[in-house]
Design a protein around this motif. Structure first.
Motif, PDB file in Angstrom:
ATOM      1  N   PRO A 172       1.794  -7.763 -13.839  1.00 55.82           N
ATOM      2  CA  PRO A 172       3.195  -7.453 -13.558  1.00 55.82           C
ATOM      3  C   PRO A 172       4.129  -8.663 -13.633  1.00 55.82           C
ATOM      4  O   PRO A 172       5.334  -8.495 -13.768  1.00 55.82           O
ATOM      5  CB  PRO A 172       3.163  -6.914 -12.128  1.00 55.82           C
ATOM      6  CG  PRO A 172       1.733  -6.538 -11.881  1.00 55.82           C
ATOM      7  CD  PRO A 172       0.919  -7.487 -12.692  1.00 55.82           C
TER       8      PRO A 172
ATOM      9  N   VAL B 290      -4.158  -2.576 -14.275  1.00 55.00           N
ATOM     10  CA  VAL B 290      -3.185  -3.500 -13.693  1.00 55.00           C
ATOM     11  C   VAL B 290      -3.956  -4.649 -13.053  1.00 55.00           C
ATOM     12  O   VAL B 290      -4.636  -4.482 -12.043  1.00 55.00           O
ATOM     13  CB  VAL B 290      -2.266  -2.798 -12.690  1.00 55.00           C
ATOM     14  CG1 VAL B 290      -1.249  -3.796 -12.138  1.00 55.00           C
ATOM     15  CG2 VAL B 290      -1.551  -1.621 -13.368  1.00 55.00           C
TER      16      VAL B 290
ATOM     17  N   SER C  60      -3.900  -9.260 -12.945  1.00 56.00           N
ATOM     18  CA  SER C  60      -3.070 -10.313 -12.372  1.00 56.00           C
ATOM     19  C   SER C  60      -3.261 -11.593 -13.156  1.00 56.00           C
ATOM     20  O   SER C  60      -4.339 -11.818 -13.743  1.00 56.00           O
ATOM     21  CB  SER C  60      -3.501 -10.536 -10.919  1.00 56.00           C
ATOM     22  OG  SER C  60      -2.909 -11.708 -10.411  1.00 56.00           O
TER      23      SER C  60
ATOM     24  N   ASN D 148       1.953   5.639  -4.478  1.00 58.54           N
ATOM     25  CA  ASN D 148       2.845   6.029  -3.383  1.00 58.54           C
ATOM     26  C   ASN D 148       3.897   4.976  -3.084  1.00 58.54           C
ATOM     27  O   ASN D 148       4.867   5.240  -2.377  1.00 58.54           O
ATOM     28  CB  ASN D 148       2.030   6.326  -2.118  1.00 58.54           C
ATOM     29  CG  ASN D 148       1.129   5.175  -1.719  1.00 58.54           C
ATOM     30  OD1 ASN D 148       0.145   4.920  -2.406  1.00 58.54           O
ATOM     31  ND2 ASN D 148       1.454   4.459  -0.644  1.00 58.54           N
TER      32      ASN D 148
HETATM   33  N1  LIG Z   1       3.399  -7.510  -7.231  1.00 53.35           N
HETATM   34  C1  LIG Z   1       2.996  -8.283  -8.223  1.00 53.35           C
HETATM   35  O1  LIG Z   1       3.754  -9.064  -8.816  1.00 53.35           O
HETATM   36  C2  LIG Z   1       1.572  -8.219  -8.691  1.00 53.35           C
HETATM   37  C3  LIG Z   1       1.065  -9.332  -9.352  1.00 53.35           C
HETATM   38  C4  LIG Z   1      -0.216  -9.270  -9.862  1.00 53.35           C
HETATM   39  C5  LIG Z   1      -0.942  -8.099  -9.743  1.00 53.35           C
HETATM   40  N2  LIG Z   1      -0.421  -7.027  -9.072  1.00 53.35           N
HETATM   41  C6  LIG Z   1      -1.226  -5.801  -9.006  1.00 53.35           C
HETATM   42  O2  LIG Z   1      -0.376  -4.674  -9.111  1.00 53.35           O
HETATM   43  C7  LIG Z   1      -1.000  -3.546  -8.495  1.00 53.35           C
HETATM   44  C8  LIG Z   1       0.004  -2.851  -7.585  1.00 53.35           C
HETATM   45  O3  LIG Z   1       0.325  -3.727  -6.514  1.00 53.35           O
HETATM   46  P1  LIG Z   1       1.760  -3.797  -5.817  1.00 53.35           P
HETATM   47  O4  LIG Z   1       2.271  -5.163  -6.013  1.00 53.35           O
HETATM   48  O5  LIG Z   1       2.579  -2.635  -6.220  1.00 53.35           O
HETATM   49  O6  LIG Z   1       1.328  -3.701  -4.264  1.00 53.35           O
HETATM   50  P2  LIG Z   1       1.543  -2.578  -3.141  1.00 53.35           P
HETATM   51  O7  LIG Z   1       2.966  -2.181  -3.049  1.00 53.35           O
HETATM   52  O8  LIG Z   1       0.855  -3.118  -1.950  1.00 53.35           O
HETATM   53  O9  LIG Z   1       0.744  -1.312  -3.714  1.00 53.35           O
HETATM   54  C9  LIG Z   1      -0.648  -1.260  -3.748  1.00 53.35           C
HETATM   55  C10 LIG Z   1      -1.024   0.197  -3.921  1.00 53.35           C
HETATM   56  O10 LIG Z   1      -2.457   0.298  -4.037  1.00 53.35           O
HETATM   57  C11 LIG Z   1      -2.879   1.308  -3.138  1.00 53.35           C
HETATM   58  N3  LIG Z   1      -4.289   1.189  -2.751  1.00 53.35           N
HETATM   59  C12 LIG Z   1      -4.909   0.167  -2.123  1.00 53.35           C
HETATM   60  N4  LIG Z   1      -6.200   0.478  -1.919  1.00 53.35           N
HETATM   61  C13 LIG Z   1      -6.381   1.730  -2.430  1.00 53.35           C
HETATM   62  C14 LIG Z   1      -7.480   2.602  -2.527  1.00 53.35           C
HETATM   63  N5  LIG Z   1      -8.680   2.284  -2.034  1.00 53.35           N
HETATM   64  N6  LIG Z   1      -7.314   3.810  -3.136  1.00 53.35           N
HETATM   65  C15 LIG Z   1      -6.114   4.155  -3.647  1.00 53.35           C
HETATM   66  N7  LIG Z   1      -5.030   3.374  -3.556  1.00 53.35           N
HETATM   67  C16 LIG Z   1      -5.166   2.186  -2.956  1.00 53.35           C
HETATM   68  C17 LIG Z   1      -1.932   1.189  -1.963  1.00 53.35           C
HETATM   69  O11 LIG Z   1      -1.999   2.326  -1.131  1.00 53.35           O
HETATM   70  P3  LIG Z   1      -1.570   2.272   0.444  1.00 53.35           P
HETATM   71  O12 LIG Z   1      -0.070   2.406   0.478  1.00 53.35           O
HETATM   72  O13 LIG Z   1      -2.293   3.433   1.014  1.00 53.35           O
HETATM   73  O14 LIG Z   1      -2.034   0.957   0.993  1.00 53.35           O
HETATM   74  C18 LIG Z   1      -0.624   1.058  -2.719  1.00 53.35           C
HETATM   75  O15 LIG Z   1      -0.188   2.310  -3.161  1.00 53.35           O
HETATM   76  C19 LIG Z   1      -2.235  -4.100  -7.781  1.00 53.35           C
HETATM   77  O16 LIG Z   1      -3.379  -3.841  -8.568  1.00 53.35           O
HETATM   78  C20 LIG Z   1      -1.956  -5.594  -7.702  1.00 53.35           C
HETATM   79  O17 LIG Z   1      -3.142  -6.348  -7.624  1.00 53.35           O
HETATM   80  C21 LIG Z   1       0.820  -7.080  -8.525  1.00 53.35           C
END
Ligand SMILES: NC(=O)c1ccc[n+]([C@@H]2O[C@H](COP(=O)([O-])OP(=O)(O)OC[C@H]3O[C@@H](n4cnc5c(N)ncnc54)[C@H](OP(=O)(O)O)[C@@H]3O)[C@@H](O)[C@H]2O)c1
Length: 250
Positions: free
Chosen positions: A197, A144, A146, A18
């Motif tokens: 990512p 995904v 980290s 989302n």
């Molecule tokens: N941003 C980066 O550079 C980075 C770096 C390393 C790893 N990651 C990984 O990338 C992935 C995506 O993160 P993002 O950076 O895009 O963060 P984000 O914008 O906070 O998105 C996280 C997503 O996960 C969903 N989520 C959390 N708990 C959930 C559950 N129980 N069931 C279903 N959905 C759930 C959230 O839904 P809600 O909107 O309902 O909260 C949101 O859609 C994660 O696994 C994160 O650990 C990101």
């Protein structure tokens, strides 16, 4: 259902789609003509995201999906089955950062809630969707993770994460990395790979809500590794770990 379109269009389910990287991966893969099952634990937020993609021409189906709930995951399988009898790609993207509690203060309760999303979530979803994945020609699962889940990165004093003292998130992603390798070894007919990512060598990550938009990369850059692994062909790798620059150290 149109038989030809049904067999030729690639389908992907993305959890936590989302917003953030999940939504961007959905947008990009829809741009390749894929059918996107957009997972969202909150139906309203998911509907808004799906409607936006659909307005831009995406073939998208909203799938209410909380990865911490067996019932929700079972309902998601039933919903996807109403649209297809196979799933080409599963992207386990949903993740929880935890509250960065220092190890001395970390409780099982706090760690458990992070593991429920980041470790048990991908297992729950993968297990439930295996039959649909197994019905595909070239099934791919992208986890995904980290850089924080990498022993090589966390033990490198030049990496900022080495000085960030927390237990839950980094260890959950380390578990996810091992889980991916174990799936890859046991199920050679399905590709299981890990994407982070960020750009590990440059200490960069992607700006999303999870890091209060402090990341230096765009969500498009942040999804490069995810999209690449989602699109690998039948003779592509399984059991690898990559960032957007290439292979990442475990
Ligand atoms: N941003 C980066 O550079 C980075 C770096 C390393 C790893 N990651 C990984 O990338 C992935 C995506 O993160 P993002 O950076 O895009 O963060 P984000 O914008 O906070 O998105 C996280 C997503 O996960 C969903 N989520 C959390 N708990 C959930 C559950 N129980 N069931 C279903 N959905 C759930 C959230 O839904 P809600 O909107 O309902 O909260 C949101 O859609 C994660 O696994 C994160 O650990 C990101």
């Amino acid at each position: 259902m149109n038989g030809m379109a049904h067999t030729e269009q690639t389908s992907a389910l993305i959890t936590g789609a989302n917003k953030g990287l999940g939504l961007e991966a959905a947008r990009r893969l829809a741009g390749h003509g894929w059918k996107i099952f957009l997972g969202s634990r909150d139906e309203g937020r998911g509907r808004e995201a799906a409607d936006k993609l659909a307005a831009d021409g995406a073939d998208v189906v909203l799938v209410p999906l909380d990865v911490t709930s067996d019932e929700s995951v079972a309902a998601a399988v039933r919903l996807v089955r109403e649209h297809t009898d196979r799933l080409d790609v599963l992207i386990n993207n949903a993740g929880a950062p935890g509250r960065a509690v220092p190890p001395a203060d970390a409780t099982v309760e706090e760690v458990h809630s992070v593991y429920d999303t980041n470790v048990y979530g991908p297992i729950r979803v993968t297990h439930a969707f295996l039959p649909l994945l197994e019905a595909a020609q070239n099934p791919r699962v992208v986890m995904v993770s980290s850089g924080g889940g990498s022993f090589a990165v966390v033990t490198d004093p030049n990496q900022p994460v080495s000085a960030m003292h927390e237990l839950a998130y980094s260890s959950s992603k380390a578990a996810l990395n091992m889980i991916t390798v174990r799936y890859a070894q046991a199920l050679p007919h399905i590709k299981f790979n890990v994407a982070t990512p960020g750009e590990i060598a440059n200490r960069k990550f992607a700006a999303t809500d999870m890091n209060r938009h402090t990341g230096q990369l765009t969500v498009t850059e942040g999804t490069d590794s995810i999209v690449r692994l989602a699109m690998i062909d039948a003779d592509g790798p399984s059991g690898i770990f990559v960032d957007r620059l290439g292979p990442a150290a475990w």
